[in-house]
Write a protein that holds these residues in place. Sequence first.
Motif, PDB file in Angstrom:
ATOM      1  N   ALA A  57       0.823  -1.207   0.000  1.00  0.00           N
ATOM      2  CA  ALA A  57       0.000   0.000   0.000  1.00  0.00           C
ATOM      3  C   ALA A  57       0.858   1.259   0.000  1.00  0.00           C
ATOM      4  N   ARG A  62      -0.468   4.938  -1.063  1.00  0.00           N
ATOM      5  CA  ARG A  62      -1.560   5.070  -0.094  1.00  0.00           C
ATOM      6  C   ARG A  62      -1.093   5.861   1.138  1.00  0.00           C
ATOM      7  N   ASP A 277      -5.292  -0.407   4.929  1.00  0.00           N
ATOM      8  CA  ASP A 277      -5.327  -1.500   3.950  1.00  0.00           C
ATOM      9  C   ASP A 277      -4.832  -2.808   4.580  1.00  0.00           C
TER      10      ASP A 277
END
Length: 398
Positions: A57, A62, A277
């Motif tokens: 991620a 992210r 995540d």
Amino acid sequence: MRYAAILDRLNALGAAKWDIYYRAQALEAAGHDIIDLTIGNPDVPAPEPLIEAAVTALRAGRTEYSDGRGEPALRAALARRYSDSTGREITPAQILCFPGTQTALYAVMTGLAEPGTEVLVGDPMYATYEGVIRASGAEPVPVPLRPERGFRLSAEDLAARVTPRTRALLLNSPQNPTGAVLRAEDIAAIGEIARAHDLWIVADEVYDELIFSGAPFASPLADPALAERTVVVSSISKSHAAPGFRSGWAVLPEEAAARLAPLSDTMLFGNQPFIADATALAVSAPSATARGMAARLSARAQRLAERLEAGPLKVNRPEAGMFALIDIRATGMSDAAYAADLLEKTGVALMPGSVFGPSIAGWVRLALTVPDAKLDEAITRILTHAERHMRAPSRAEA
């Protein structure tokens, strides 16, 4: 200079409670042979799939701002998890995500309690509970958890302490420091009191995947009659050996979640997307890491009790979690004096029970999270220390 009243309310409720831990750390840094059994750090690293999900991620970018309530995928995963575990529908609108259970508790108490109100909480209690209650301005009202009941909260003891100022009760099951697990009948009786007096039930269930074989677990979240007044807080800190991830959540009624959302936004505006995540992956299935830990912790608790109870000390056998309580009253020492003396003379660091509340003054808490060989060595040192102390003449005899 002038300060806010919250700092007075929290004075001595922070790091001061962990003095024995900091002393052990200082001694170890100075080269002493220390076995630190104070803190509940998991005995294994975070699982590789969790780490890989966070790294993936991160590489995918992210790292942007998060949704203030928590990332949608994580809230959906948590809704599925609690729908499955409770047998009733939990929606993503009922989820708020926070950096750890501690932050979730702080936000929930700030939103539900206030100056002039009271919060009932079991004594003994996790060391930060008094702080999160007092931070809101509310007064914590201890309810004794009795050894003869296996330290499970009694509805009768709870009812005796309800006043017109009572706003909420803070449950912890499985419980830290005792390892007690509330039964369905306990929850039902507690729920009757909450309904009769219009109280919130705030349930810290961070150890719900570290229950030992045979111990039943019940959550107020599973009772439709308590749905409108129950808040559950938890995290992946214990279940997935990931306390450093600081990834937790609160499950609330939809109205309460909507009301608390602006408070969450004001505090932190969501948690980290890359950690969200990884957490979504973690909560999508029961934790294999937790199953392994629970088996090891249970075996260590059994070993601890068998060895110590051959001597002068008694052990409360936990049903879950990372800790066991040792009754050291036979030594004639206070729990604080005992813990300090044990550390200085043997290098074994345990938490004094009075840190967790006056009802277990005369007990100490031992973390079961070290390898078996190290725990065995600690037990040997504890037994030797107890035997020497029990043989020592009193001042009147000397």
